[in-house]
Design a protein around this motif. Structure first.
Motif, PDB file in Angstrom:
ATOM      1  N   ASN A   1       0.810  -1.221   0.000  1.00 48.57           N
ATOM      2  CA  ASN A   1       0.000   0.000   0.000  1.00 48.57           C
ATOM      3  C   ASN A   1       0.842   1.269   0.000  1.00 48.57           C
ATOM      4  N   ARG A   2       2.113   1.160   0.327  1.00 49.15           N
ATOM      5  CA  ARG A   2       3.014   2.315   0.301  1.00 49.15           C
ATOM      6  C   ARG A   2       3.789   2.412  -1.020  1.00 49.15           C
ATOM      7  N   LYS A   3       3.446   1.564  -1.979  1.00 44.29           N
ATOM      8  CA  LYS A   3       4.178   1.506  -3.247  1.00 44.29           C
ATOM      9  C   LYS A   3       3.203   1.690  -4.407  1.00 44.29           C
ATOM     10  N   SER A   4       3.001   2.921  -4.791  1.00 45.99           N
ATOM     11  CA  SER A   4       2.037   3.201  -5.862  1.00 45.99           C
ATOM     12  C   SER A   4       2.441   2.522  -7.169  1.00 45.99           C
ATOM     13  N   TRP A   5       3.745   2.441  -7.441  1.00 45.44           N
ATOM     14  CA  TRP A   5       4.213   1.781  -8.664  1.00 45.44           C
ATOM     15  C   TRP A   5       3.843   0.301  -8.674  1.00 45.44           C
ATOM     16  N   LEU A   6       3.886  -0.362  -7.506  1.00 48.09           N
ATOM     17  CA  LEU A   6       3.548  -1.776  -7.421  1.00 48.09           C
ATOM     18  C   LEU A   6       2.038  -1.983  -7.554  1.00 48.09           C
ATOM     19  N   LEU A   7       1.263  -1.089  -6.990  1.00 53.57           N
ATOM     20  CA  LEU A   7      -0.190  -1.176  -7.144  1.00 53.57           C
ATOM     21  C   LEU A   7      -0.570  -1.027  -8.617  1.00 53.57           C
ATOM     22  N   ARG A   8       0.106  -0.121  -9.318  1.00 49.33           N
ATOM     23  CA  ARG A   8      -0.136   0.045 -10.761  1.00 49.33           C
ATOM     24  C   ARG A   8       0.224  -1.237 -11.513  1.00 49.33           C
ATOM     25  N   ILE A   9       1.374  -1.825 -11.187  1.00 47.39           N
ATOM     26  CA  ILE A   9       1.807  -3.048 -11.863  1.00 47.39           C
ATOM     27  C   ILE A   9       0.848  -4.198 -11.569  1.00 47.39           C
ATOM     28  N   SER A  10       0.375  -4.304 -10.336  1.00 51.60           N
ATOM     29  CA  SER A  10      -0.554  -5.391 -10.006  1.00 51.60           C
ATOM     30  C   SER A  10      -1.867  -5.232 -10.772  1.00 51.60           C
ATOM     31  N   ASP A  11      -2.297  -3.988 -11.010  1.00 54.43           N
ATOM     32  CA  ASP A  11      -3.475  -3.754 -11.858  1.00 54.43           C
ATOM     33  C   ASP A  11      -3.196  -4.206 -13.288  1.00 54.43           C
ATOM     34  N   GLU A  12      -1.975  -3.953 -13.773  1.00 56.84           N
ATOM     35  CA  GLU A  12      -1.592  -4.381 -15.119  1.00 56.84           C
ATOM     36  C   GLU A  12      -1.567  -5.907 -15.228  1.00 56.84           C
ATOM     37  N   VAL A  13      -1.096  -6.575 -14.176  1.00 52.96           N
ATOM     38  CA  VAL A  13      -1.080  -8.043 -14.167  1.00 52.96           C
ATOM     39  C   VAL A  13      -2.508  -8.572 -14.256  1.00 52.96           C
ATOM     40  N   ALA A  14      -3.405  -7.990 -13.472  1.00 55.09           N
ATOM     41  CA  ALA A  14      -4.809  -8.424 -13.487  1.00 55.09           C
ATOM     42  C   ALA A  14      -5.441  -8.180 -14.857  1.00 55.09           C
ATOM     43  N   ALA A  15      -5.165  -7.026 -15.450  1.00 52.02           N
ATOM     44  CA  ALA A  15      -5.716  -6.714 -16.772  1.00 52.02           C
ATOM     45  C   ALA A  15      -5.163  -7.670 -17.829  1.00 52.02           C
ATOM     46  N   ARG A  16      -3.880  -7.964 -17.754  1.00 54.14           N
ATOM     47  CA  ARG A  16      -3.269  -8.880 -18.725  1.00 54.14           C
ATOM     48  C   ARG A  16      -3.856 -10.284 -18.572  1.00 54.14           C
ATOM     49  N   ALA A  17      -4.081 -10.730 -17.339  1.00 50.40           N
ATOM     50  CA  ALA A  17      -4.686 -12.048 -17.126  1.00 50.40           C
ATOM     51  C   ALA A  17      -6.077 -12.106 -17.762  1.00 50.40           C
ATOM     52  N   ALA A  18      -6.854 -11.033 -17.612  1.00 49.63           N
ATOM     53  CA  ALA A  18      -8.200 -10.992 -18.204  1.00 49.63           C
ATOM     54  C   ALA A  18      -8.120 -11.011 -19.734  1.00 49.63           C
ATOM     55  N   ILE A  19      -7.180 -10.259 -20.297  1.00 49.58           N
ATOM     56  CA  ILE A  19      -7.012 -10.226 -21.751  1.00 49.58           C
ATOM     57  C   ILE A  19      -6.555 -11.588 -22.267  1.00 49.58           C
ATOM     58  N   TYR A  20      -5.555 -12.190 -21.602  1.00 51.76           N
ATOM     59  CA  TYR A  20      -5.083 -13.515 -22.000  1.00 51.76           C
ATOM     60  C   TYR A  20      -6.232 -14.530 -21.945  1.00 51.76           C
ATOM     61  N   ASP A  21      -7.083 -14.425 -20.929  1.00 51.02           N
ATOM     62  CA  ASP A  21      -8.208 -15.347 -20.801  1.00 51.02           C
ATOM     63  C   ASP A  21      -9.137 -15.228 -21.999  1.00 51.02           C
ATOM     64  N   LEU A  22      -9.506 -14.004 -22.362  1.00 54.47           N
ATOM     65  CA  LEU A  22     -10.374 -13.796 -23.521  1.00 54.47           C
ATOM     66  C   LEU A  22      -9.713 -14.298 -24.804  1.00 54.47           C
ATOM     67  N   GLN A  23      -8.442 -14.024 -24.975  1.00 54.46           N
ATOM     68  CA  GLN A  23      -7.741 -14.471 -26.182  1.00 54.46           C
ATOM     69  C   GLN A  23      -7.718 -15.998 -26.271  1.00 54.46           C
ATOM     70  N   LEU A  24      -7.413 -16.657 -25.156  1.00 57.04           N
ATOM     71  CA  LEU A  24      -7.339 -18.117 -25.161  1.00 57.04           C
ATOM     72  C   LEU A  24      -8.713 -18.739 -25.442  1.00 57.04           C
ATOM     73  N   LYS A  25      -9.772 -18.098 -24.982  1.00 60.88           N
ATOM     74  CA  LYS A  25     -11.127 -18.584 -25.302  1.00 60.88           C
ATOM     75  C   LYS A  25     -11.407 -18.414 -26.788  1.00 60.88           C
ATOM     76  N   THR A  26     -10.950 -17.302 -27.357  1.00 63.09           N
ATOM     77  CA  THR A  26     -11.185 -17.023 -28.769  1.00 63.09           C
ATOM     78  C   THR A  26     -10.534 -18.064 -29.670  1.00 63.09           C
ATOM     79  N   CYS A  27      -9.329 -18.501 -29.291  1.00 56.56           N
ATOM     80  CA  CYS A  27      -8.639 -19.483 -30.143  1.00 56.56           C
ATOM     81  C   CYS A  27      -8.848 -20.916 -29.667  1.00 56.56           C
ATOM     82  N   GLY A  28      -9.794 -21.125 -28.748  1.00 55.28           N
ATOM     83  CA  GLY A  28     -10.169 -22.479 -28.340  1.00 55.28           C
ATOM     84  C   GLY A  28      -9.174 -23.172 -27.423  1.00 55.28           C
ATOM     85  N   LYS A  29      -8.367 -22.417 -26.715  1.00 52.98           N
ATOM     86  CA  LYS A  29      -7.388 -23.014 -25.807  1.00 52.98           C
ATOM     87  C   LYS A  29      -7.849 -22.981 -24.354  1.00 52.98           C
TER      88      LYS A  29
END
Length: 196
Positions: A167-195
């Motif tokens: 909570n004292r590391k704004s840069w890490l909170l930003r990165i953790s949001d990016e990790v969550a967003a990337r996981a959601a995007i990867y999930d949608l992509q993998l569903k699209t290509c049947g994986k």
């Protein structure tokens, strides 16, 4: 040792690495989960095995590996220098796909009985992620599919996460949001290509 023998030795070592299938470079398109698993099908096999064993979703594993190493199997932290030129060692012992620290990796190998596990082996790296995240669930209650908070606990350690050091590391909170967003995007992509 003569130059010829040195060159011959290096050639033999390089050929041995190529013949063993060691490819530590990143896949070409890291923004497309389907392209990643098409180029490196062993990645998907390893991640699905980890999902079956530990319950960690494939897209979450992919997002972690992207953030930690950009899928570079032998990735290390940068060297530190004194006075800009004198090497003082690396920032940490983090290494491989999962950027596991020496001590944590040793704990994993001991607990799982995997003395031969290698951080630059995608199967071992994904299994490590599954092992670590499962312990995080037990100690913190953070769900396996919660990429943001699992990443915070992965980065800070579970004790640090529970103390709220992130909570004292704004840069890490930003990165953790990016990790969550990337996981959601990867999930949608993998569903699209049947994986998924």
């Amino acid at each position: 040792m003569s130059r010829f023998l040195r060159a011959l030795t290096m050639t033999v070592v390089a050929a041995a690495l190529v013949s063993c299938g060691q490819n530590f470079s990143a896949p070409q398109n890291l923004d497309d989960a389907c392209a990643i698993v098409k180029e490196r099908p062993k990645y998907l096999r390893a991640m699905k095995a980890t999902e079956r064993k530990w319950g960690v979703p494939v897209p979450v594993q992919m997002a972690f590996i992207y953030q930690e190493s950009k899928f570079i199997g032998n990735n290390r932290t940068p060297m530190q220098y004194t006075l800009g030129v004198i090497p003082m060692g690396r920032q940490s012992s983090a290494y491989g796909y999962a950027q596991a620290l020496d001590g944590t990796w040793d704990d994993y190998r001991d607990e799982q009985g995997k003395r031969g596990a290698k951080r630059h082996d995608i199967r071992d790296a994904t299994d490590f992620i599954g092992w670590y995240m499962t312990q995080t669930v037990a100690e913190t209650g953070v769900a396996l599919g919660d990429a943001k908070n699992q990443y915070l606990a992965y980065h800070e350690g579970r004790a640090g996460y529970l103390r709220g050091t992130h909570n004292r590391k704004s840069w890490l909170l930003r990165i953790s949001d990016e990790v969550a967003a990337r996981a959601a995007i990867y999930d949608l992509q993998l569903k699209t290509c049947g994986k998924r």
